[in-house]
Design a protein around this motif. Structure first.
Motif, PDB file in Angstrom:
ATOM      1  N   CYS A   1      -1.708  -5.787  -0.046  1.00  0.00           N
ATOM      2  CA  CYS A   1      -2.493  -4.743  -1.384  1.00  0.00           C
ATOM      3  C   CYS A   1      -3.209  -6.550  -2.244  1.00  0.00           C
TER       4      CYS A   1
ATOM      5  N   ALA B   1       0.558  -0.919  -0.239  1.00  0.00           N
ATOM      6  CA  ALA B   1       0.579   0.042   0.066  1.00  0.00           C
ATOM      7  C   ALA B   1       0.853   0.976  -0.166  1.00  0.00           C
TER       8      ALA B   1
ATOM      9  N   ASP C   1      -7.765  -3.532  -0.448  1.00  0.00           N
ATOM     10  CA  ASP C   1      -6.855  -3.185   0.327  1.00  0.00           C
ATOM     11  C   ASP C   1      -7.150  -3.340   1.747  1.00  0.00           C
TER      12      ASP C   1
END
Length: 193
Positions: free
Chosen positions: A154, A60, A97
Motif C-alpha cells: 500500500c 495491507a 491499495d
C-alpha cells in the motif's frame, strides 16, 4: 497547483541533514478504533508528483491500515538534529491499495514499488506482521517481482492541512504555523515558541 510555503523549509532541512541517515524517518501518529493513540517510525518516500502529499508505504496486513480506515487523520513529527528544527504536520491519510479506483494513483503506487530496494520489497513477502513469530523460513522467501507491486503493498498519501515548524536555534527560538483553508490557500503566521 502551487507548492505550499512550508515546503521550502522542509526541503532545506532535508538537504542540510542529508548526512544523517535518520533524517529520512519521521513519526506517524494515528488513532486506534478504541480511541488510544498509535505511533510509529516510517520512512519518507518523497512527495507525490506536483503535490504536497507525502508518500509512505505499508503492508495491507499491518495495524496502520485498520487505524487509518477507522480515522483517516494523522500527525507527523519530524525532527532534524543538524539544524535543530521540528515539523509537526497534521493531515488526512489516503490508502492506495491494489483495489484503488484511480488509475493515476495506481501508477504512483507502482512507481513507488519500483523505487524500493530489494530489501524493502522482500518484507512484503514475509510472514503476517504482528502475528506470532513464524519459523525462520518465513523470512527467506523468493524475491518478489520488482516491477509489479504485491497485492498487500500500500502507498499512503499524507495530505497536510496544518504545519507547525519550530526552529530551536536562535534567541528566541522561531515558530511558524501554516494552515490550509478549504480552498487550498495556506495562511502563514509567526507565533511564540
Amino acid at each position: 497547483m502551487s507548492i505550499a510555503p512550508w515546503r521550502s523549509h522542509l526541503a532545506s532541512a532535508l538537504k542540510k541533514n542529508r548526512n544523517q541517515p535518520h533524517s529520512r524517518y519521521f513519526q506517524l501518529a494515528t488513532v486506534r478504533s478504541d480511541g488510544t493513540a498509535a505511533n510509529r517510525t516510517v520512512v519518507f518516500r518523497g512527495f507525490l508528483e506536483d503535490t504536497d502529499k507525502l508518500k509512505i508505504i505499508t503492508d495491507a496486513r499491518s495495524e496502520k491500515i485498520t487505524e487509518i480506515n477507522n480515522q483517516s487523520w494523522g500527525e507527523i513529527c519530524w525532527y532534524f538534529t543538524n539544524t535543530r528544527e521540528q515539523f509537526r504536520i497534521v493531515g488526512k491519510i489516503t490508502i492506495i491499495d491494489a483495489n484503488h479506483h484511480e488509475s493515476e494513483l495506481q501508477k504512483a503506487r507502482e512507481s513507488t514499488w519500483q523505487e524500493l530496494s530489494d530489501n524493502a520489497r522482500i518484507q512484503f513477502v514475509w510472514a503476517h506482521p504482528g502475528k506470532p513469530r513464524a519459523n525462520p523460513e518465513a523470512f527467506s522467501p523468493p524475491q518478489p517481482d520488482a516491477n509489479k507491486p504485491l497485492d498487500n503493498f500500500c502507498l499512503l498519501l499524507f495530505e497536510p492541512v496544518k504545519v507547525d515548524h519550530l526552529r530551536l536555534r536562535g534567541e528566541p527560538q522561531n515558530r511558524t504555523f501554516y494552515m490550509r483553508d478549504e480552498a487550498g490557500v495556506w495562511d502563514v503566521s509567526e507565533v511564540n515558541p
